[in-house]
Design a protein around this motif. Structure first.
Motif, short mmCIF file in Angstrom:
data_model
loop_
_atom_site.label_atom_id
_atom_site.label_comp_id
_atom_site.label_asym_id
_atom_site.label_seq_id
_atom_site.Cartn_x
_atom_site.Cartn_y
_atom_site.Cartn_z
N THR A 26 2.40 -54.36 57.91
CA THR A 26 1.47 -55.48 57.88
C THR A 26 2.22 -56.74 58.34
O THR A 26 3.44 -56.75 58.45
N PRO A 27 1.49 -57.85 58.58
CA PRO A 27 2.18 -59.11 58.91
C PRO A 27 3.17 -59.56 57.83
O PRO A 27 4.11 -60.31 58.11
N LYS A 28 2.98 -59.08 56.60
CA LYS A 28 3.90 -59.42 55.50
C LYS A 28 5.08 -58.45 55.42
O LYS A 28 5.92 -58.57 54.53
N GLY A 29 5.14 -57.49 56.33
CA GLY A 29 6.25 -56.54 56.34
C GLY A 29 6.08 -55.34 55.44
O GLY A 29 7.03 -54.57 55.25
N GLU A 30 4.89 -55.14 54.89
CA GLU A 30 4.64 -53.98 54.03
C GLU A 30 4.23 -52.78 54.87
O GLU A 30 3.48 -52.91 55.83
N ALA A 85 -11.70 -41.08 70.64
CA ALA A 85 -12.12 -42.01 69.60
C ALA A 85 -10.89 -42.67 68.98
O ALA A 85 -10.02 -41.99 68.44
N ILE A 86 -10.81 -44.00 69.08
CA ILE A 86 -9.65 -44.74 68.60
C ILE A 86 -10.12 -45.72 67.52
O ILE A 86 -10.99 -46.55 67.76
N ASN A 87 -9.53 -45.60 66.35
CA ASN A 87 -9.85 -46.48 65.23
C ASN A 87 -8.56 -46.98 64.60
O ASN A 87 -7.47 -46.47 64.87
N SER A 88 -8.68 -47.97 63.72
CA SER A 88 -7.51 -48.50 63.04
C SER A 88 -7.67 -48.32 61.54
O SER A 88 -8.65 -47.73 61.06
N ALA A 89 -6.71 -48.81 60.76
CA ALA A 89 -6.73 -48.59 59.33
C ALA A 89 -5.95 -49.68 58.61
O ALA A 89 -5.08 -50.34 59.19
N VAL A 90 -6.26 -49.84 57.33
CA VAL A 90 -5.48 -50.72 56.47
C VAL A 90 -4.22 -50.00 56.03
O VAL A 90 -3.12 -50.55 56.05
N GLU A 91 -4.36 -48.73 55.64
CA GLU A 91 -3.20 -47.93 55.25
C GLU A 91 -3.54 -46.45 55.35
O GLU A 91 -4.71 -46.06 55.36
N VAL A 92 -2.49 -45.64 55.46
CA VAL A 92 -2.62 -44.19 55.55
C VAL A 92 -1.62 -43.58 54.57
O VAL A 92 -0.47 -44.00 54.53
N ASP A 93 -2.05 -42.57 53.78
CA ASP A 93 -1.09 -41.95 52.87
C ASP A 93 -0.43 -40.75 53.54
O ASP A 93 -0.78 -40.36 54.67
N LEU A 94 0.53 -40.14 52.85
CA LEU A 94 1.34 -39.09 53.46
C LEU A 94 0.59 -37.79 53.71
O LEU A 94 1.10 -36.90 54.37
N THR A 95 -0.64 -37.68 53.21
CA THR A 95 -1.43 -36.49 53.52
C THR A 95 -2.40 -36.76 54.66
O THR A 95 -3.07 -35.84 55.12
N GLY A 96 -2.52 -38.03 55.09
CA GLY A 96 -3.42 -38.37 56.20
C GLY A 96 -4.71 -39.02 55.77
O GLY A 96 -5.58 -39.27 56.61
N GLN A 97 -4.87 -39.34 54.47
CA GLN A 97 -6.05 -40.07 54.05
C GLN A 97 -6.02 -41.49 54.60
O GLN A 97 -4.98 -42.14 54.56
N VAL A 98 -7.16 -41.96 55.09
CA VAL A 98 -7.22 -43.26 55.76
C VAL A 98 -8.09 -44.23 54.98
O VAL A 98 -9.27 -43.95 54.71
N CYS A 99 -7.51 -45.37 54.61
CA CYS A 99 -8.28 -46.47 54.03
C CYS A 99 -8.48 -47.52 55.11
O CYS A 99 -7.51 -47.96 55.75
#
Length: 220
Positions: A143-147, A91-105
């Motif tokens: 991100t495309p903005k370099g963040e 199962a392969i998914n993507s994300a907007v951001e991931v925090d250092l504990t592994g929470q996925v937004c």
């Protein structure tokens, strides 16, 4: 973009199966060449299963009146307990951001909603339960903005689509962070190693402040 990039790298494989929420043009070369033949599936063997298709006219023409392709209601395709019946689910998914504990937004940028949660949690859960299955969150490091997409904390207002305990692997262009079975400090170290080099020092300071000695004692 990431699903199509993954599909483009699978041409050397054999006897793959497709059970997905969304079909795109990326599956066409694999279906036409026989790489995807669905012969090893437990759920509807020999048949490609999806809930929706989004692509070109060529994709829709290929799908038209095929007996080896079935479109099901999303509640059927995304049932984690049906997904798990297939062996070796990847199962392969993507994300907007991931925090250092592994929470996925994966559905918002801060408080701004940009998407529904989709089937991410369903396939992460079903894939984790599958015999021999593995799950991946695949993201570019920035991100495309370099963040940085790997952050010390999720942005204020960001929603958690996939909880930390459900995440097995996070992949960027810098490698794979293996999170399953690791404590929070170990997760942070693994994620920093695949973050963009320009933010690793900043993330290490945040992790050291948050996790203290349990993080500092880990080898970089």
């Amino acid at each position: 973009g990431i699903p199509n990039a993954v599909l483009g790298a699978l041409g050397g494989h054999r006897h793959l199966g497709l059970h997905t929420e969304a079909m795109t043009d990326g599956v066409l070369p694999l279906l036409e060449s026989g790489v995807i033949d669905n012969s090893q599936k437990a759920v509807m063997p020999g048949v490609t299963v999806a809930s929706l298709a989004l692509g070109s006219r060529r994709l829709y023409d290929f799908m038209d009146y095929r007996k080896d392709l079935v479109m099901k209601d999303v509640a059927w395709t995304n049932d984690p307990f049906r997904i798990r019946q297939n062996p070796r689910v990847m199962a392969i998914n993507s994300a907007v951001e991931v925090d250092l504990t592994g929470q996925v937004c994966a559905d918002s940028v801060g408080m701004r909603i940009i998407s529904g949660v989709g089937g991410q949690h369903d396939f992460m859960y079903g894939g984790a339960l599958s015999e021999g299955g593995k799950t991946f969150i695949a993201i570019p490091s920035t991100t495309p903005k370099g963040e940085s997409k790997i952050r010390a904390l999720l942005s204020p207002g960001a929603g958690v689509v996939t909880t930390r305990h459900m995440v097995q692997h996070v992949v960027t262009e810098y490698g794979v962070a293996h999170l399953r079975g690791r404590n929070l400090a170990e997760r942070a170290r693994a994620l920093i190693a695949v973050a963009h080099p320009s933010v690793r020092e900043e993330l290490e300071r945040a992790a050291a402040q948050r996790f203290g000695y349990s993080f500092l004692r880990l080898k970089a």
